[in-house]
Every structure is written in C-alpha cells, then in structure tokens.
Design an enzyme around this catalytic site. Structure first.
Site, mmCIF file in Angstrom:
data_model
loop_
_atom_site.group_PDB
_atom_site.id
_atom_site.type_symbol
_atom_site.label_atom_id
_atom_site.label_comp_id
_atom_site.label_asym_id
_atom_site.label_seq_id
_atom_site.Cartn_x
_atom_site.Cartn_y
_atom_site.Cartn_z
ATOM 1 N N GLY B 38 0.748 -1.242 0.129
ATOM 2 C CA GLY B 38 0.218 -0.136 0.076
ATOM 3 C C GLY B 38 1.078 1.366 0.045
ATOM 4 N N LYS B 39 2.151 1.137 -0.427
ATOM 5 C CA LYS B 39 3.088 2.602 -0.472
ATOM 6 C C LYS B 39 2.497 3.480 -1.546
ATOM 7 C CE LYS B 39 6.859 0.331 -1.648
ATOM 8 N NZ LYS B 39 6.477 -1.080 -1.678
ATOM 9 N N GLU B 63 7.300 3.897 -11.694
ATOM 10 C CA GLU B 63 6.991 2.637 -11.965
ATOM 11 C C GLU B 63 5.840 2.491 -12.658
ATOM 12 O OE1 GLU B 63 7.587 -0.912 -8.420
ATOM 13 O OE2 GLU B 63 6.030 0.750 -8.223
ATOM 14 N N GLY B 276 -26.424 -22.867 24.831
ATOM 15 C CA GLY B 276 -27.913 -23.186 24.926
ATOM 16 C C GLY B 276 -28.340 -22.581 26.377
ATOM 17 N N GLY B 278 -28.811 -19.410 26.954
ATOM 18 C CA GLY B 278 -29.837 -18.279 26.696
ATOM 19 C C GLY B 278 -29.184 -16.783 26.563
ATOM 20 N N LYS B 279 -27.742 -17.014 26.268
ATOM 21 C CA LYS B 279 -27.065 -15.693 25.981
ATOM 22 C C LYS B 279 -27.950 -14.689 24.813
ATOM 23 C CE LYS B 279 -23.198 -17.981 24.697
ATOM 24 N NZ LYS B 279 -23.931 -19.453 24.944
ATOM 25 N N GLU B 303 -22.986 -15.227 14.026
ATOM 26 C CA GLU B 303 -23.186 -16.743 13.726
ATOM 27 C C GLU B 303 -24.651 -16.977 13.212
ATOM 28 O OE1 GLU B 303 -22.654 -19.039 17.463
ATOM 29 O OE2 GLU B 303 -20.184 -19.143 17.098
ATOM 30 N N HIS B 447 -25.621 -5.055 43.821
ATOM 31 C CA HIS B 447 -26.274 -5.930 43.085
ATOM 32 C C HIS B 447 -26.333 -7.260 43.826
ATOM 33 C CE1 HIS B 447 -21.832 -6.373 42.228
ATOM 34 N NE2 HIS B 447 -22.127 -7.464 42.274
#
Lengths: 117, 567
Positions: B38-39, B63, B276, B278-279, B303, B447
């Site tokens: 990327g120069k 070039e 599984g 429940g996130k 996902e 909490h």
C-alpha cells in the site's frame, strides 16, 4: 524511413546478391543521423560529452549528422517527451531504432557500437 | 520562543493521530515496505488529501504510467484527472527501462531534479511523492552513483521546502533494500502486510521521526473504499464522560438484581455461558428494551442471520421485526472469517457512525477466535469497547464458554474490561438441564448475590428464585417437587397445630364439665349439711324448751344460766 520500407524497393535484376548487400550497406551509411544531446549547462561532464560527440560525428559522419544540444535548465518541458532523467543523455532519433545513451561518453567503443557508426 | 517542528497533516484517517499532527513539514519522509503493502496508495492519498486542502502536489512515478496510476486509484473515488485539470495535482511518469539505456560513462541525475523542479514550479506544489526509488537501482548499473544522487535528491527536496514522500522496497534485513533510510533523517514509516491464520492484515509503524514524539507501536491499517484508514491501537484515552443514568435490561427481575434499576447507560455488559444457556435470548431482551425506549440498537451477529434471530426471538415472545422495520434495530450479520479483525473494526465503526445507535450487541464474540490470534482479538475488543464507550453507547457482548474451561473466564480475555458480567449456567439434575443466572460483577451498582433460575417462556425470560434446600440448589421439576413437598409439610404442620388446638379446647371443656360436676356435688353436700344443721338446731331448741319447761316445773332456777331462759 524503416528497414521494411527499404526492402519494399526491390533491387534491379542484373545485380548480384553481393552487390545488393553492398548497396544496402552503402545506402545505410549514407543516412543522416539525427542526434540530440541533453546537457546541464556547462558542467564538466556535459562539456566533455559535447566535445566527444562532436569529434566523433566529424570523424565518422561528416556532413550527414544533425546534433542538437539541449540545456535541461533552459528547456525543462522537453525532458518529459524524451524521457530524460540523467545528464548527459544522448538520444539517437534517426536512424531507427531510437536509442538513449547516458554518460559523459568516455566509453567510446560502446558509443560507437551503440550508434552503429 | 521554542521552535517546534511544524507538521503537514496527511489527511489520512488515523495517521495524523499517531504522528501527532502529520509528516514533518518541508522535509522528506520515507515509506518503505514490500510490494503490495500500500505504499503507492498511501503516497497518492497524501497528495489527494493535500489537493482537497488546496495544497497542490506532484506525483513522480518511476514505476507506473500516469494512466495506470489514475485507473488504479479511481476505484477509491479519487478523480485524478479533475485534480490535474484544476492544477492541484501533477503526474509525471519517468520511464526508466534498462534495455533502452546504454551507459557510456559518468552521469548524474540532474535531469530528474530538473523535471521534478519543473513540475513543482508549474503548479506551485507543496507536496511531492516519488514512487519508487527501487526503479533507479533496478535499471542503472552504477549503484554508487545512484546512492550519491539520492542523497543529493533528499537535500535538494529539503531545500525546495516541499513535504515529500519517497517510497522504497523493504529489504530482508534492513528497512530498505539499498539502505536509502540512511539518507532520510526525518521520518521513516514502515508498511507491512502479514498473513496470520489465512487472514492478512496490513500494518504500519513509524521507525523514526526526528524532532517529534511518535508512537512506536504497530498500527493496523486498511485500504477502504475511500482510502486508507489507520487504526490507532488505543487512540481513545480513558477519559470519557460517564453517565449515571440507568437503563433497563428488558428483564424486570434482572434489573432488580442489578440494584433495582438495570445497567448504567454507556457501560459494557458481558453475558457468558455455555451453549444453550440463553445468551442470545438475553441479548434479544436488551435489544428489545433499547428499541422500546425509542433508542436505536445495532445487533452484530457473527453466527446467525437476522431472520433467524427474529424468528427465534419470536418464539420467546420478543418481537424484533417491528423495530427492525421501523429502523430502530439494525442487524449486521456476517461470518467473523469474512474479513480480518481490522476490517471488522472499521466496518463496525462506520456502521456506528452512520446509524448512531445507543446500544450495540455483539453475539457472540467468542466466534472471533476464528478470525485472529488471542492478543489481536483482545486488542480488537479493547479498541471496540473504548470506541463505543467514548460515545456513551452501551455494549452487550455474549461469550460462549466452551466445556472444560472455567466458567469465570472468556476465550478472548476481556472480562476485566467489562463493567457488568452476567454468568449463565446450566445445571443438570434429574435428567433435565435448567438455566441459572447470576451477576458475577457489576461495577458501581449494588447487586444481588443470589443465583436465579430463569426460564424462557412464550412471554420472554422469566426469573425465578431458586429453591435452596438442605441439599443445595434445586431447579426445574426437582424444584417443583421440593416446593410441593415443602407445601405439603407446611399443610401438615398447620394441621398438627390445629389438632393440638382442638385437643386443648376439648380438655378445657372437660375441665369445665368437671368443675361443674364438683360444684354440683358440693352444692348437694352443702344442702344436706345445712339441713342436718337445721335439724340439729331444731332438736337443740326443742330440748332446751323441754328443759325449761321441766325446770319451770321444778323451780330450779339457780342451777341454770339465766341467759338460757331468754330465748
């Protein structure tokens, strides 16, 4: 004028093949050289290059060469067109092929063989 | 007055930040790197951004031809031809081809200088790019001469007062193949492209920057659709303002567990758990809650597709389709391996800037492990979290804990970055798995320390108290059984009490009856005795009268007490 143009003019039938070759060579030798030398004002290298080229042309191409000397400081816009990036640069415009030689022309043998004179 | 190095802002996103203002003004900067890193693009962007800021620039290409160059950058939306027409940009292709050049002695590159000088003067350029010096070495046999000429070139550029970028190929053991960096005393940047785990990342670091502070870190950079983006590793300092406003998690009892008010606005929440547990459902609640407050929410799914998430959430009574249609909820679903991490970061940052969400959900971050190495993911997430928190955006991350790893850890090592950590767990008993939730930590809030059982019902997530029996936590049907048992025991106890109460009542009645009987007996005896006493008294008085009459009869008064005669 290119090599192919020359071939399109067939030699007369009475001449031997040897004669044909000689004629071709003679004709070529007679061609005018168009040279352009780019220099940086009067730097040592440039002066040396000018002298050598002029001397060579007088010796080998008397009366059939055109040598233009361009000062890069005077005509910078011409550099792009001839793709010049180094000085001294000698451009052999004619006869073809176009050639670019860079350096102060101390290597005379190379100069002669490159220019084919 | 202290003389400070003036800097020329490059206009390349992120680069000015890491160089604290840009490149050294009026001095040459060397950019070195391997082919394809990327120069040329970076150098060109320097000129394009300069042109936008009304600083004309010259691109000396050794070039590529000018047409090729213009074509190559057109895809980035840079209209080179227009800039050239406006005299804000000049392109000059210096074609050096070994086969067309014969060297016949000493020469110098004065013509190159003249050409560059001519181009500079023609448009009053302030910026110059020479790309790339390798061509000179590649095509000229007199390397010593080229080196001495380059030294002269750098000095000459400095004397010209232009800010220049010169590019060079990097060597195996040195920064550049021909040691050009020796001539550049001011600023040297190194670009690099590395492939790790099949994903390539471009990186940049500043090897040298005389007279200026600079960060020596390696920074990833990207070639985006409109130019280069350098991503400062930790551009955000930890000085963002924090909100003390609380927002609901979408689950009422969870808010209750978090001090009754939910999470702080702009804080980060990690939901971790095995598969599984429940996130996603929980993060769906966060999303729905955000939308119901009328705040935009970005859901980054690694996902599942958007439609799948919407369908699944519908099954637990969450409608994410309506907010999606109304534009409050936006899904950004793609595989982590689709890009490198850096690209993900840029994409997400762009999305955030365009969409301006108040909450961003990442589900799940653990799948990023397929897109990079541990410390890359960690730095990616750190930058991401910093970026979002700096803008007061709340973040919800889910993390899948794989079996066998400790629950209180993440594969991506970011738990310490998080403000609130909800741990989901399942417990297998009696042939069933039941879900448990607890708050592992929550910075700045009071909490609950209790584990709650939660169930996914058709009306959403429902939190239940776990049954804490003598044998520990009991969940699911076992909890129901235990609860029923407890209820039965309670009934039995109640009945026992009632029984005792009846018994005592009966006893009291018996006692009272006995008291009555005794009283009756006593009364009866008393009557008898009274009657006897009366009889006895009557008998006595009769006797007395008889005596009296007898005494009267006998006149024997002296032997008798006179008082006895009165009655």
């Amino acid at each position: 004028m290119s090599i192919f143009d020359r071939k399109s003019q067939p030699p007369s039938s009475h001449q031997s093949p040897n004669q044909e070759v000689l004629d071709y060579l003679a004709k070529q030798e007679m061609e005018t050289y168009v040279l352009r030398l780019y220099v940086a004002s009067n730097s040592l290298r440039s002066m040396r290059a000018i002298q050598r080229i002029q001397k060579l042309c007088e010796e080998r191409l008397p009366g059939r060469y055109e040598l233009e000397i361009v000062d890069i400081y005077q005509d910078p816009e011409r550099l792009e067109q001839d793709q010049v990036f180094a000085v001294p640069t000698l451009i052999k415009q004619l006869p073809p092929p176009l050639q670019r030689l860079i350096g102060d022309m101390t290597d005379m043998d190379k100069l002669i063989s490159c220019l084919d004179i | 007055m202290k003389r400070q190095l003036t800097k020329c802002p490059t206009g390349i996103r992120g680069l000015d930040e890491i160089t604290y203002g840009g490149l050294p003004q009026g001095r040459p900067t060397l950019i070195c790197g391997r082919a394809g890193c990327g120069k040329t693009l970076m150098a060109m962007e320097f000129l394009v951004r300069g042109a936008e800021a009304n600083e004309p620039g010259v691109f000396i290409s050794l070039e590529e031809s000018t047409d090729e160059l213009a074509q190559n950058v057109a895809s980035l939306g840079w209209d080179v031809d227009t800039l050239v027409a406006k005299k804000l940009l000049a392109l000059d292709y210096i074609h050096i081809e070994r086969t067309q050049i014969e060297e016949t002695g000493d020469y110098d590159l004065e013509a190159l200088f003249v050409r560059i000088g001519y181009a500079i003067d023609r448009i009053q350029a302030k910026r110059v790019v020479i790309d790339t010096l390798e061509t000179l070495f590649g095509n000229l046999s007199n390397t010593a001469l080229v080196r001495s000429e380059l030294r002269r070139l750098f000095l000459w550029l400095k004397a010209k007062g232009v800010t220049a970028i010169i590019t060079a190929e990097s060597g195996d053991h040195s920064l550049t193949r021909h040691g050009i960096e020796e001539f550049v005393s001011d600023c040297v940047m190194v670009l690099d492209q590395r492939i790790q785990q099949d994903l390539s990342t471009r990186r940049l670091h500043i090897a040298k920057y005389r007279g200026s502070q600079h960060s020596s870190n390696e920074y990833p950079f990207l070639i985006e659709s409109n130019g280069i983006v350098v991503l400062p590793l930790t551009s955000v300092e930890l000085n963002y303002t924090v909100s003390s406003e609380r927002i609901s998690t979408g689950v009422k009892r969870l808010d209750g567990m978090l001090g009754g008010k939910g999470i702080y606005r702009g804080s980060s929440v990690l939901i971790s758990g095995t598969s599984g547990t429940g996130k996603s459902s929980l993060s769906g609640h966060f999303a729905a809650a955000s939308c119901s407050r009328g705040e935009r929410c970005l859901y980054v799914a690694f996902e599942e597709s958007a439609n799948q998430i919407i369908r699944n959430m519908r099954s637990i009574g969450l409608d994410l389709e309506t907010p999606q249609q109304s534009g409050l909820l936006k899904f950004h679903a793609l595989r982590p391996t689709f890009y490198g991490l850096e690209m993900h970061l840029v994409k997400i940052c762009q999305l955030v800037q365009d969409f301006e969400p108040k909450m961003v959900i990442f589900d799940p971050i653990s799948s990023l492990t397929s897109a990079g190495l541990f410390h890359h993911i960690q730095s990616f997430l750190m930058r991401l979290v910093d970026f979002l928190k700096a803008q007061g955006i709340s973040i919800v991350l889910t993390n899948l804990t794989t079996d066998g790893t400790p629950l209180e850890s993440t594969d991506v090592g970011i738990s310490s970055l998080m403000d609130t950590w909800l741990l989901l767990r399942d417990q297998e008993t009696n042939g069933e798995r039941n879900r448990l939730l607890f708050v592992l930590k929550s910075r700045g809030t009071h909490h609950s320390n209790q584990v709650r059982e939660f169930r996914m019902t058709s009306q959403g997530i429902e939190m239940l108290d776990v049954y804490l029996g003598p044998d520990g936590i009991v969940t699911g049907t076992a909890r129901l059984v235990k609860e029923a048992q407890a209820a039965a025991e309670a009934v039995a106890r109640q009945q026992a009490i009632e029984r005792k109460q009846h018994e005592i009542e009966r006893k009291r009645l018996i006692m009272e009856a006995q008291i009555h009987a005794l009283q009756a007996e006593f009364e009866a005896e008393k009557d008898d005795i009274d009657r006897l006493v009366e009889q006895a008294q009557q008998h006595e008085s009769q006797l007395l009268q008889e005596q009296r009459s007898r005494a009267k009869y006998r006149y024997a008064e002296d032997t008798l007490n006179p008082k006895n005669y009165t009655s």
